[in-house]
Motif scaffolding. Sequence first.
Motif, PDB file in Angstrom:
ATOM      1  N   CYS A  90       0.827  -1.212   0.000  1.00  0.00           N
ATOM      2  CA  CYS A  90       0.000   0.000   0.000  1.00  0.00           C
ATOM      3  C   CYS A  90       0.860   1.261   0.000  1.00  0.00           C
ATOM      4  CB  CYS A  90      -0.941   0.000   1.205  1.00  0.00           C
ATOM      5  SG  CYS A  90      -0.118   0.081   2.819  1.00  0.00           S
ATOM      6  N   SER A  91       2.150   1.128  -0.312  1.00  0.00           N
ATOM      7  CA  SER A  91       3.076   2.260  -0.178  1.00  0.00           C
ATOM      8  C   SER A  91       2.929   3.267  -1.315  1.00  0.00           C
ATOM      9  CB  SER A  91       4.521   1.748  -0.147  1.00  0.00           C
ATOM     10  OG  SER A  91       4.893   1.229  -1.407  1.00  0.00           O
ATOM     11  N   ASN A  92       3.383   4.470  -1.041  1.00  0.00           N
ATOM     12  CA  ASN A  92       3.440   5.521  -2.057  1.00  0.00           C
ATOM     13  C   ASN A  92       4.854   6.109  -2.095  1.00  0.00           C
ATOM     14  OD1 ASN A  92       0.912   5.689  -3.314  1.00  0.00           O
ATOM     15  ND2 ASN A  92       0.036   6.716  -1.545  1.00  0.00           N
ATOM     16  N   PRO A  93       5.572   5.912  -3.205  1.00  0.00           N
ATOM     17  CA  PRO A  93       6.915   6.477  -3.325  1.00  0.00           C
ATOM     18  C   PRO A  93       6.866   7.939  -3.767  1.00  0.00           C
ATOM     19  CG  PRO A  93       6.422   5.175  -5.265  1.00  0.00           C
ATOM     20  CD  PRO A  93       5.237   5.051  -4.357  1.00  0.00           C
ATOM     21  N   VAL A  94       6.369   8.785  -2.875  1.00  0.00           N
ATOM     22  CA  VAL A  94       6.187  10.204  -3.183  1.00  0.00           C
ATOM     23  C   VAL A  94       7.078  11.019  -2.244  1.00  0.00           C
ATOM     24  CG1 VAL A  94       4.540  12.106  -3.351  1.00  0.00           C
ATOM     25  CG2 VAL A  94       3.817   9.776  -3.926  1.00  0.00           C
ATOM     26  N   GLY A  95       7.883  11.924  -2.826  1.00  0.00           N
ATOM     27  CA  GLY A  95       8.825  12.697  -2.043  1.00  0.00           C
ATOM     28  C   GLY A  95       8.547  14.187  -2.082  1.00  0.00           C
ATOM     29  N   PRO A  96       9.516  14.997  -1.698  1.00  0.00           N
ATOM     30  CA  PRO A  96       9.352  16.454  -1.687  1.00  0.00           C
ATOM     31  C   PRO A  96       8.900  16.971  -3.053  1.00  0.00           C
ATOM     32  CG  PRO A  96      11.381  15.832  -0.581  1.00  0.00           C
ATOM     33  CD  PRO A  96      10.845  14.579  -1.214  1.00  0.00           C
ATOM     34  N   GLY A  97       8.027  17.962  -3.012  1.00  0.00           N
ATOM     35  CA  GLY A  97       7.491  18.506  -4.253  1.00  0.00           C
ATOM     36  C   GLY A  97       6.551  17.548  -4.944  1.00  0.00           C
ATOM     37  N   PHE A  98       6.045  16.533  -4.203  1.00  0.00           N
ATOM     38  CA  PHE A  98       5.116  15.531  -4.739  1.00  0.00           C
ATOM     39  C   PHE A  98       5.729  14.795  -5.926  1.00  0.00           C
ATOM     40  CE2 PHE A  98       2.813  19.364  -3.297  1.00  0.00           C
ATOM     41  CZ  PHE A  98       2.392  18.872  -2.066  1.00  0.00           C
ATOM     42  N   ASP A 103      11.121   7.539 -10.165  1.00  0.00           N
ATOM     43  CA  ASP A 103      11.841   8.311 -11.189  1.00  0.00           C
ATOM     44  C   ASP A 103      12.069   7.519 -12.480  1.00  0.00           C
ATOM     45  OD1 ASP A 103      13.021  10.608 -12.146  1.00  0.00           O
ATOM     46  OD2 ASP A 103      15.021  10.097 -11.402  1.00  0.00           O
ATOM     47  N   GLY A 104      11.006   6.907 -12.996  1.00  0.00           N
ATOM     48  CA  GLY A 104      11.102   6.181 -14.258  1.00  0.00           C
ATOM     49  C   GLY A 104      11.589   4.748 -14.126  1.00  0.00           C
ATOM     50  N   GLY A 105      11.993   4.336 -12.921  1.00  0.00           N
ATOM     51  CA  GLY A 105      12.421   2.957 -12.698  1.00  0.00           C
ATOM     52  C   GLY A 105      11.252   2.078 -12.306  1.00  0.00           C
ATOM     53  N   PRO A 106      11.538   0.872 -11.826  1.00  0.00           N
ATOM     54  CA  PRO A 106      10.457  -0.031 -11.406  1.00  0.00           C
ATOM     55  C   PRO A 106       9.611   0.591 -10.299  1.00  0.00           C
ATOM     56  CG  PRO A 106      12.546  -1.205 -11.529  1.00  0.00           C
ATOM     57  CD  PRO A 106      12.869   0.248 -11.672  1.00  0.00           C
ATOM     58  N   SER A 107       8.336   0.254 -10.297  1.00  0.00           N
ATOM     59  CA  SER A 107       7.441   0.738  -9.259  1.00  0.00           C
ATOM     60  C   SER A 107       7.842   0.178  -7.905  1.00  0.00           C
ATOM     61  CB  SER A 107       6.000   0.321  -9.568  1.00  0.00           C
ATOM     62  OG  SER A 107       5.870  -1.095  -9.481  1.00  0.00           O
ATOM     63  N   ALA A 108       7.317   0.774  -6.842  1.00  0.00           N
ATOM     64  CA  ALA A 108       7.556   0.244  -5.497  1.00  0.00           C
ATOM     65  C   ALA A 108       7.078  -1.196  -5.404  1.00  0.00           C
ATOM     66  CB  ALA A 108       6.845   1.113  -4.463  1.00  0.00           C
ATOM     67  N   GLY A 176      -2.395  -6.051 -14.430  1.00  0.00           N
ATOM     68  CA  GLY A 176      -1.262  -6.762 -13.851  1.00  0.00           C
ATOM     69  C   GLY A 176      -0.366  -5.859 -13.031  1.00  0.00           C
ATOM     70  N   LEU A 177       0.636  -6.485 -12.420  1.00  0.00           N
ATOM     71  CA  LEU A 177       1.517  -5.726 -11.539  1.00  0.00           C
ATOM     72  C   LEU A 177       2.314  -4.672 -12.308  1.00  0.00           C
ATOM     73  CD1 LEU A 177       2.099  -5.759  -8.481  1.00  0.00           C
ATOM     74  CD2 LEU A 177       4.185  -7.041  -8.990  1.00  0.00           C
ATOM     75  N   GLU A 178       2.455  -4.853 -13.626  1.00  0.00           N
ATOM     76  CA  GLU A 178       3.165  -3.839 -14.414  1.00  0.00           C
ATOM     77  C   GLU A 178       2.427  -2.507 -14.407  1.00  0.00           C
ATOM     78  OE1 GLU A 178       0.129  -5.373 -17.287  1.00  0.00           O
ATOM     79  OE2 GLU A 178       1.459  -6.302 -15.799  1.00  0.00           O
ATOM     80  N   ARG A 179       1.152  -2.517 -14.028  1.00  0.00           N
ATOM     81  CA  ARG A 179       0.368  -1.277 -13.967  1.00  0.00           C
ATOM     82  C   ARG A 179       0.386  -0.628 -12.582  1.00  0.00           C
ATOM     83  NH1 ARG A 179      -2.967  -0.209 -18.187  1.00  0.00           N
ATOM     84  NH2 ARG A 179      -4.535   0.783 -16.865  1.00  0.00           N
ATOM     85  N   ALA A 180       1.066  -1.270 -11.627  1.00  0.00           N
ATOM     86  CA  ALA A 180       1.132  -0.690 -10.281  1.00  0.00           C
ATOM     87  C   ALA A 180       1.794   0.681 -10.296  1.00  0.00           C
ATOM     88  CB  ALA A 180       1.882  -1.624  -9.337  1.00  0.00           C
ATOM     89  N   GLY A 181       2.761   0.874 -11.191  1.00  0.00           N
ATOM     90  CA  GLY A 181       3.404   2.181 -11.299  1.00  0.00           C
ATOM     91  C   GLY A 181       2.428   3.283 -11.669  1.00  0.00           C
ATOM     92  N   LEU A 182       1.382   2.924 -12.437  1.00  0.00           N
ATOM     93  CA  LEU A 182       0.368   3.921 -12.779  1.00  0.00           C
ATOM     94  C   LEU A 182      -0.427   4.333 -11.543  1.00  0.00           C
ATOM     95  CD1 LEU A 182      -0.977   2.429 -16.146  1.00  0.00           C
ATOM     96  CD2 LEU A 182       0.764   4.199 -15.806  1.00  0.00           C
ATOM     97  N   LEU A 183      -0.713   3.369 -10.667  1.00  0.00           N
ATOM     98  CA  LEU A 183      -1.388   3.715  -9.411  1.00  0.00           C
ATOM     99  C   LEU A 183      -0.521   4.629  -8.558  1.00  0.00           C
ATOM    100  CD1 LEU A 183      -3.159   0.511  -7.993  1.00  0.00           C
ATOM    101  CD2 LEU A 183      -4.193   2.580  -8.912  1.00  0.00           C
ATOM    102  N   GLU A 184       0.774   4.333  -8.511  1.00  0.00           N
ATOM    103  CA  GLU A 184       1.673   5.162  -7.714  1.00  0.00           C
ATOM    104  C   GLU A 184       1.802   6.558  -8.296  1.00  0.00           C
ATOM    105  OE1 GLU A 184       4.175   1.160  -6.419  1.00  0.00           O
ATOM    106  OE2 GLU A 184       5.212   2.761  -7.505  1.00  0.00           O
ATOM    107  N   ALA A 185       1.847   6.663  -9.625  1.00  0.00           N
ATOM    108  CA  ALA A 185       1.903   7.981 -10.265  1.00  0.00           C
ATOM    109  C   ALA A 185       0.599   8.747 -10.043  1.00  0.00           C
ATOM    110  CB  ALA A 185       2.182   7.825 -11.754  1.00  0.00           C
TER     111      ALA A 185
END
Length: 216
Positions: A90-98, A103-108, A176-185
């Motif tokens: 359930c994590s969100n890889p979101v940092g300063p400045g949202f 950064d374009g790599g694999p999702s969390a 699929g899990l390849e779309r998890a990055g879209l949820l994080e974005a």
Amino acid sequence: MRIGVLGTGNMADALATHWVRAGHEVAVGGRDEPGAQRLAGRLGGGTRHGSLRMAAEFGEAVLAALPYGAGEDVARELHAALDGKVLLDCSNPVGPGFRLLTDGGPSAARRLAAAAPGAHVVKAFNLCHEDVWRMDPPAFDGRPLAVPVCGDDGAALALVSELVRNTGCEPVAGGGLERAGLLEATAALFIGLWVGEGADAQAIAPPLAYATGPGR
């Protein structure tokens, strides 16, 4: 169902509260075992407490309610205990400045899967503040909150969909899990709109009937 919870923070508390109410057996694990004991006491229902390893070994499903980066390290440390189990991220890889920290790599979620290759990783519950998950149920204008769920294993997706329904929400197939990055974005975008701009992110999408344009 036996559910292990890795972490003792707000998301662990909010989600596990629903699962205890639904009658699941829950074990909370943390590096700070007194913190795990305090959370188990708040949850009640015979909730167990102990180390991260104990919770990972206990659960058929395991919630990784850990900060981005820490979850990957813990999954790598406990990978043998997670083999064959559903690992819910359930994590969100979101940092300063949202900014999206991946950064374009694999999702969390993909990083978690790489750290525990024998686990069935599913991404869910990352699009809302923990206080939304504390609602009983999370419903707005009479409509239950929809929760996108991403994963590659059918049985794991079915199990997580049950856990979503236990919170009073409706699961939505997110691919699929390849779309998890879209949820994080999406989370990074929404948090930036909500917190940075004070905007209603829900208002950026038209109703479903208009999703492909107005009817003719």
